[in-house]
Every structure is written in C-alpha cells, then in structure tokens.
Design an enzyme around this catalytic site. Structure first.
Site, PDB file in Angstrom:
ATOM      1  N   THR A 133       0.826  -1.217   0.000  1.00 44.55           N
ATOM      2  CA  THR A 133       0.000   0.000   0.000  1.00 44.55           C
ATOM      3  C   THR A 133       0.858   1.263   0.000  1.00 44.55           C
ATOM      4  O   THR A 133       0.478   2.274  -0.573  1.00 44.55           O
ATOM      5  CB  THR A 133      -0.939  -0.022   1.225  1.00 44.55           C
ATOM      6  N   SER A 182       1.710  -7.513  -0.552  1.00 45.97           N
ATOM      7  CA  SER A 182       2.478  -8.479   0.237  1.00 45.97           C
ATOM      8  C   SER A 182       1.789  -9.826   0.358  1.00 45.97           C
ATOM      9  O   SER A 182       2.401 -10.797   0.792  1.00 45.97           O
ATOM     10  CB  SER A 182       2.833  -7.914   1.613  1.00 45.97           C
ATOM     11  N   ASP A 213       0.462  -6.652   5.132  1.00 45.56           N
ATOM     12  CA  ASP A 213      -0.251  -7.910   5.391  1.00 45.56           C
ATOM     13  C   ASP A 213       0.674  -9.054   5.793  1.00 45.56           C
ATOM     14  O   ASP A 213       0.332  -9.854   6.663  1.00 45.56           O
ATOM     15  CB  ASP A 213      -1.084  -8.330   4.161  1.00 45.56           C
TER      16      ASP A 213
HETATM   17  N1  ASP Z   1      -2.508  -5.036   0.593  1.00 42.17           N
HETATM   18  C1  ASP Z   1      -1.430  -4.392   1.207  1.00 42.17           C
HETATM   19  C2  ASP Z   1      -0.218  -5.300   1.284  1.00 42.17           C
HETATM   20  O1  ASP Z   1       0.530  -5.319   0.359  1.00 42.17           O
HETATM   21  C3  ASP Z   1      -1.774  -3.868   2.533  1.00 42.17           C
HETATM   22  C4  ASP Z   1      -0.732  -2.948   3.011  1.00 42.17           C
HETATM   23  O2  ASP Z   1       0.307  -2.780   2.415  1.00 42.17           O
HETATM   24  O3  ASP Z   1      -0.958  -2.377   4.057  1.00 42.17           O
HETATM   25  O4  ASP Z   1       0.007  -5.963   2.260  1.00 42.17           O
END
Ligand code: ASP
Length: 355
Positions: A50, A88, A123
């Site tokens: 993110t 992630s 994540d």
């Molecule tokens: N979906 C995102 C990730 O790559 C969430 C984040 O980065 O906070 O884990």
C-alpha cells in the site's frame, strides 16, 4: 541451471510485476543543500504494498516512492533498489531468500552504510521481517516499513512512516536490536509484531512484550532490547540455501477431524505447524493427525491461536514442539529456516525457546 534470483525473476515475470534486482538510484542531497559526504547512508529496498499504491493509478516505482519524500535528505543519502512491486499477499519464500541475500551482500560490501530500509505491504510484513531477523548477518539496523493508506489519499501515512524508518536506520543506538518494523512512529521487534487492525494506522502491536521504542520528533528512543536471539546471534545461515523447505499450517477448530493434517502427511512436508486452541489444547481430530505426523517422522510445532501469553510446560503429544508465544504464521517461518539444516531437527525445542 538457474540461480535463485534468475528463476525468481522468471517466476515473478509470470505472476507479479517485478523489476530487475538493481534499479539503482542515488538521491543526492541537492534538494536539502546538505553535504552528502557528511550524511549517513541508507539503502532502501522496495517491494510494493500500500505504501507504493495509488487508488486510480499503477503503483509507484521504487525511486518515485522515495522522491515523494524529499525530507529524507535531511537525514540520509539514500540508494534505492526495487526488488519487487507487489502486494504483500504475493510475497513468497523465494522473495524472502532474495531480500535476505541482497541485504547480507549490501552490508558486506559497504562498511559505511548505516542501515537498510525495506518497504513492504503490511499484510505479510511480519513474516518477512521475522525471516530477516533470523538470517541477516549484521548488527546494523534493518527496518521494514509500510503504510495503511495508499499514497494518493488524504492523510496518507506512507511518507511519514518512511521518514521515521530512515531515521531509525540512521540512529547509532538502533544497532543490535534485530530487524524492526516502523509504522505510526512505533518501533516494534520483527519477532514480536503482529498486524492487529485491518484499517487503522496503529496496526502493529507486540502484545505482551511491548514496543521497542518510538521515532519521536526530537529523537529515536528505545525502551528495551528484543529478548530472543536474532541476526548476528542467530545460528541460521543463508549461504548455499536455494529454497526453503515446505511447511504448511493446519488449523484446528471444534469438530475438526484432522483431515487437513492427514492430507499434508501424504505430501511429506518438511514439517507442519498446527494452530491449536489456548494453551496448545486441541480437538481429538487434530491430536490424531499430529500423532500420525510424528509417527511419520514429520516435525510438528504446536502454536496457540490466542495472542496473549504463551503455551507453558511440555507438549501433550510426545515428539512435538511448542511454539510458546509465537503465532502459527511465525512458527512456520522459524520451522522453515531451522529445517534448512536437517541436523536442527534434533534441537527444535531449544530453537523454539531461543528464537
Ligand atoms: N494489501 C497491502 C499489502 O501489500 C496492505 C498494506 O500494504 O498495508 O500488504
């Protein structure tokens, strides 16, 4: 024969957006007007998440992500390498290996480097961070950082988190504290940090063990050291490791018949982690599956699904190992790393007590 990084690159081209290993950019201090020679040096490895994402546009490239925070130059001269650009949930053990090896290589080749920052989705940040905590062979700070809000929304937390991560990486007393996670001005140990909130910026918590410290406006302050072995104190080696052993997690629940454990046994994994109830108590189906795995000489680690406290005492099933206060997803990381050396199979109980 492909090297790990070659095959990873091929793989990643198929599955995720990944950019070659070395996208090298030196951001000079010209914006801040400071003399780069006197600045601490930090390398930032970017992997996506993110912190690099925008709601209506493709993710930011590694160097664009860093350039968006010119205030970094008040603290450090920064080299950027983009390792990957992915959420992630798509980070894999192959990428752990790539990041771990690259960090050891960078530290070995640059004695003047203050520390390394890894940008990463939140994540699975705690798995990558704990993995690195076990295999990085340097006492200089490695700081994982991400954000809960994407780069282009109001109150994006990424720029501030990145700035604080760089500050932590340049602080002399960050040394020998293991790999750290910095978000929301809080510094957590990689071993102890859990993501605890799906949305909020204060998502990482070390539960009973508490934070390591804060990146405050006036100073980076530490309240404690990690209590478990890490980095230069760890026995685990990355040299010569081309892949990590397969270790699945099976989850217990009321009425579980053990079927997922029996299915896994057929695949003969290197080890199995079972997430059980409080105190390592489990259903009779889980117990049957675990006994069968132990009989098949597959190491089994028992973790609790309860975040507070630890599993005390000795295992209820002989031949198993207690994860103590490690959650199942981190017990899996430790078991994978430990089983890269088959002789560790005999000392898993000691390993789980020490790391
Ligand atoms: N979906 C995102 C990730 O790559 C969430 C984040 O980065 O906070 O884990």
């Amino acid at each position: 024969m492909l090297s790990v990084s070659d095959s990873l690159r091929l793989d990643c081209m198929k599955n995720i957006t990944i950019v070659g290993t070395v996208l090298f950019l030196v951001i000079t201090s010209s914006i801040s007007g400071q003399d780069p020679v006197k600045q601490p040096q930090v390398t930032i490895l970017t992997t996506g998440g993110t912190i690099a994402s925008r709601s209506e546009a493709p993710s930011l490239e590694g160097h664009a992500l860093i350039q968006a925070v010119p205030q970094l130059l008040n603290y450090a001269t920064v080299n950027v390498e983009e390792i990957a650009r992915t959420g992630s949930s798509r980070i894999t053990p192959e990428i752990w290996l790539l990041i771990g090896k690259r960090i050891n290589e960078i530290f070995a080749s640059d004695p003047n480097l203050s520390g390394i920052v890894v940008t990463h989705g939140t994540d699975t940040m705690e798995e990558t961070a704990y993995y690195l905590n076990l295999v990085v062979k340097d006492d200089r700070p490695v700081v994982l950082v991400g954000s809960m809000r994407s780069a282009d929304i109001i109150s994006a937390d990424g720029p501030s988190n990145l700035l604080q991560a760089v500050r932590v990486a340049t602080t002399q007393h960050s040394k020998n504290r293991g790999v750290m996670i910095v978000l929301n001005d809080e510094i957590n140990s990689a071993r102890d940090a859990w993501k605890t909130d799906n949305q909020r910026v204060q998502t990482f918590s070390a539960m009973d063990r508490g934070i390591l410290g804060y990146a405050d406006p006036d100073t980076v302050i530490f309240y404690r050291n990690p209590s478990q072995l890490h980095t230069v104190h760890s026995i685990f080696e990355l040299d010569g490791i081309e892949s990590l052993p397969e270790v699945p997690i099976a989850i217990d629940y009321p009425g579980f018949d053990g079927s997922t454990i029996f299915q896994w046994i057929k695949r003969n994994p290197a080890g199995i982690v079972v997430q059980t109830f409080a105190g390592g108590r489990m259903s009779s189906g889980a117990a049957d599956g675990i006994r069968a795995a132990v009989a098949g000489n597959i190491p089994v680690v028992i973790a609790s699904r309860v975040p507070g406290g630890r599993i005390p005492g000795t295992p209820s099933i002989e031949g198993t190992v207690l994860a103590r206060d490690l959650p199942a997803h981190k017990a899996r990381v430790l078991l994978m790393v430990a089983l890269t050396d088959p002789s560790n199979k005999e000392t898993l109980t000691t390993i789980f007590n020490k790391y």
